[in-house]
Design an enzyme around this catalytic site. Sequence first.
Site: not given
Length: 165
Positions: A68, A70-71, A83
């Site tokens: 996994y 996280k960003e 973006k």
Amino acid sequence: MKGSLCHELKSDLPAAEVWEVYGGLLLGQLIPQLLPDVLSKFEVVVGDGGVGTVLRLTFPPGIPGLEYQKEKFTKIDNENFVKEALVIEGGLLNLGFLKYFVRFEIVRDADNTSTIISTVEYEVEDEHTGNAAFVTTSTFARIAEAITKYIKAQKGDEKAPEQTL
């Protein structure tokens, strides 16, 4: 070691239509459905899709160290269709990367078409430079193609890809 890679896909769709998917959370919601071999799960940890939003992206099994990541969205420019997101936990950071940054830009072209530009910037600790081979734009190329096809299908221009929104 620092580096960057860039991929461009010319789309026959207007930039605003492409940005509707790329500009918020819809992109993350669609990828597990359109490309389950790329991303198996998408969760919003904090935020509403704006700057500061943190996502947890779960990858399909099979790549050690990449369960996994996280960003965090660091920039969302709805006028210029840009973006940017920075990986803040997990993913390639577990493989010796100091920085992994992604930028999507949807460029308006003169003929009411657009170009989807995906850029990756990274920095790897010296003792892990071999892991720089994990950095590629092929996944972003597949995403851009799948999203273009999805938008066309929603407009009735092309057969709809499998999805369950």
